[in-house]
Design a protein around this motif. Structure first.
Motif, mmCIF file in Angstrom:
data_model
loop_
_atom_site.group_PDB
_atom_site.id
_atom_site.type_symbol
_atom_site.label_atom_id
_atom_site.label_comp_id
_atom_site.label_asym_id
_atom_site.label_seq_id
_atom_site.Cartn_x
_atom_site.Cartn_y
_atom_site.Cartn_z
ATOM 1 N N TYR A 1 0.969 -1.047 0.100
ATOM 2 C CA TYR A 1 -0.044 0.024 -0.004
ATOM 3 C C TYR A 1 0.865 1.171 -0.038
ATOM 4 O O TYR A 1 2.022 1.274 0.559
ATOM 5 C CB TYR A 1 -0.828 -0.040 1.084
ATOM 6 N N ARG A 2 0.275 2.421 -0.645
ATOM 7 C CA ARG A 2 1.067 3.582 -0.529
ATOM 8 C C ARG A 2 0.467 4.384 0.737
ATOM 9 O O ARG A 2 -0.574 4.143 1.243
ATOM 10 C CB ARG A 2 0.223 4.564 -1.816
ATOM 11 N N LYS A 3 1.375 5.329 1.196
ATOM 12 C CA LYS A 3 1.101 6.007 2.234
ATOM 13 C C LYS A 3 0.779 7.442 1.606
ATOM 14 O O LYS A 3 1.745 8.173 1.216
ATOM 15 C CB LYS A 3 2.293 6.017 3.298
ATOM 16 N N PRO B 1 -3.671 4.916 4.211
ATOM 17 C CA PRO B 1 -3.116 3.786 3.157
ATOM 18 C C PRO B 1 -4.000 3.600 2.102
ATOM 19 O O PRO B 1 -5.361 3.619 2.091
ATOM 20 C CB PRO B 1 -3.127 2.577 3.989
ATOM 21 N N VAL B 2 -3.467 3.456 0.796
ATOM 22 C CA VAL B 2 -4.077 2.936 -0.375
ATOM 23 C C VAL B 2 -3.629 1.654 -1.004
ATOM 24 O O VAL B 2 -2.312 1.784 -1.486
ATOM 25 C CB VAL B 2 -3.910 4.251 -1.604
ATOM 26 N N LEU B 3 -4.463 0.502 -1.038
ATOM 27 C CA LEU B 3 -3.804 -0.526 -1.493
ATOM 28 C C LEU B 3 -3.697 -0.543 -2.913
ATOM 29 O O LEU B 3 -4.340 0.049 -3.624
ATOM 30 C CB LEU B 3 -5.053 -1.667 -1.151
ATOM 31 N N ARG C 1 3.150 -1.402 -8.327
ATOM 32 C CA ARG C 1 3.332 -2.538 -7.153
ATOM 33 C C ARG C 1 4.349 -3.663 -7.515
ATOM 34 O O ARG C 1 5.173 -3.864 -6.629
ATOM 35 C CB ARG C 1 2.129 -3.240 -7.470
ATOM 36 N N LEU D 1 -2.953 0.384 10.155
ATOM 37 C CA LEU D 1 -3.448 -0.196 9.018
ATOM 38 C C LEU D 1 -4.884 -0.970 9.119
ATOM 39 O O LEU D 1 -5.773 -0.826 8.465
ATOM 40 C CB LEU D 1 -2.464 -1.100 8.406
ATOM 41 N N GLN E 1 -7.103 -7.227 -2.895
ATOM 42 C CA GLN E 1 -6.607 -5.837 -3.096
ATOM 43 C C GLN E 1 -7.708 -4.823 -3.012
ATOM 44 O O GLN E 1 -8.577 -4.994 -4.042
ATOM 45 C CB GLN E 1 -5.654 -5.531 -4.230
#
Length: 327
Positions: free
Chosen positions: A170-172, A238-240, A247, A291, A327
């Motif tokens: 995931y992105r922060k 968080p962005v999965l 990724r 998370l 996801q």
């Protein structure tokens, strides 16, 4: 408390119930004793006990991690190690060597506990006085500090790895507000969160900004970050990441980093800075409490996968490897 492994403990408890494994909870949940009649396994804090002692110690040491990754050809943010006077036995830290880093990196440095986590006591410095203050605070309670160049981080991704396979990626995304020409940074930030979260937000803002910055009116259409840190504990979201180039790139880098440290279960933070993806740090204790506020089911599935790797068992009727994480 975000530091307490409440969600991890809940996941371990459910796992033991489903797998018919005995569980003894001690020290308010910080120490868990698991057993299935054939073997006994210990979990301490966020360390599930999958990694070797050497891999765990290296991952906990930011300077050692960066040095090993560099020697292994894995792009990584450099971290210089400095020991506290209580460790070296001298009367004062190596100020001359430390202050030379300010000259080498005129845009600034990041000072942090060498073995700290969650972004705590991490400070940006641009002057000699700021550097001394930050280091003095760390040395008052810690044995060592790590100093890294202050980078303009465009993106940060966390990859939770188990035996070379990504469980969660995931992105922060750091929190941001958009000005309307009427309200201050403080007011805009408070408007963006529920009432019950405002006191916590105000404490974070007090750490990030001085009073004049918080009270300044933000011009119409201009955006302001509410934190320079990418930590979920400091408000990042968080962005999965689904399957795709980003990724794949971050997972490949995380896999190389885990292989270099010879670590089985870890979270690897990778950042986009200076035009390339590079490893910021590796965490042997996989903390997923923050998370879990957004995706509790993923936290449980990842914990189950790690525990299956420990006990060598699978859900009834399954012969596959660790469960896939949606996801």
């Amino acid at each position: 408390m975000i530091n307490h492994p409440h969600r991890q403990r809940a996941a371990v408890t459910r796992y033991c119930k489903e797998r018919r494994i005995a569980l003894d909870v001690r020290e308010d949940g910080w120490l868990l004793v698991l057993g299935n009649g054939r073997e006994r396994h210990l979990i301490f804090g966020y360390d599930l006990g999958l990694n070797s002692a050497v891999a765990h110690r290296i991952a906990c040491d930011k300077a050692a991690t960066s040095a090993l990754l560099a020697a292994s050809g894995v792009p990584a943010v450099p971290h210089a190690l400095f020991l506290a006077p209580t460790v070296t036995g001298v009367s004062a830290p190596a100020w001359t060597t430390m202050l030379e880093l300010i000259e080498t990196h005129p845009t600034g440095l990041v000072v942090k506990p060498n073995e700290g986590t969650s972004g705590r006591a991490v400070t940006r410095v641009r002057t000699s006085a700021e550097l001394k203050d930050a280091l003095t605070q760390i040395f008052e309670t810690g044995a060592s500090a790590a100093i890294a160049p202050l980078l303009e981080i465009a993106d940060e991704v966390r990859v939770i790895m188990l035996d070379g396979a990504p469980l969660i990626v995931y992105r922060k995304l750091r929190p941001v507000v958009t000005g309307d020409g009427l309200h201050s940074l403080r007011d805009l930030a408070l408007q963006a969160v529920p009432v019950e979260q405002q006191s916590r937000l105000l404490r974070r803002l007090a750490v990030e900004f001085d009073a004049s910055t918080l009270q300044a009116i933000i011009p119409q259409g201009e955006q302001r970050l509410l934190s320079w840190r990418h930590n979920l504990e400091f408000g990042a979201q968080p962005v999965l990441l689904t399957e795709g180039p980003l990724r794949e790139t971050c997972t490949a880098l995380a896999r190389d980093a885990a292989r270099a440290v010879d670590i089985r279960y870890a979270s690897v933070d990778v950042v986009m800075a200076d035009g390339q993806w590079q490893v910021l740090e590796i965490n042997s204790g996989v903390k997923m409490e923050a998370l879990g506020e957004y995706a509790p089911e993923l936290v449980e599935e990842a914990t189950f996968a790690a525990l299956d790797a420990i006990f060598g068992c699978r859900p009834s009727g399954s012969t596959a490897g660790p469960p896939d994480i949606p996801q």
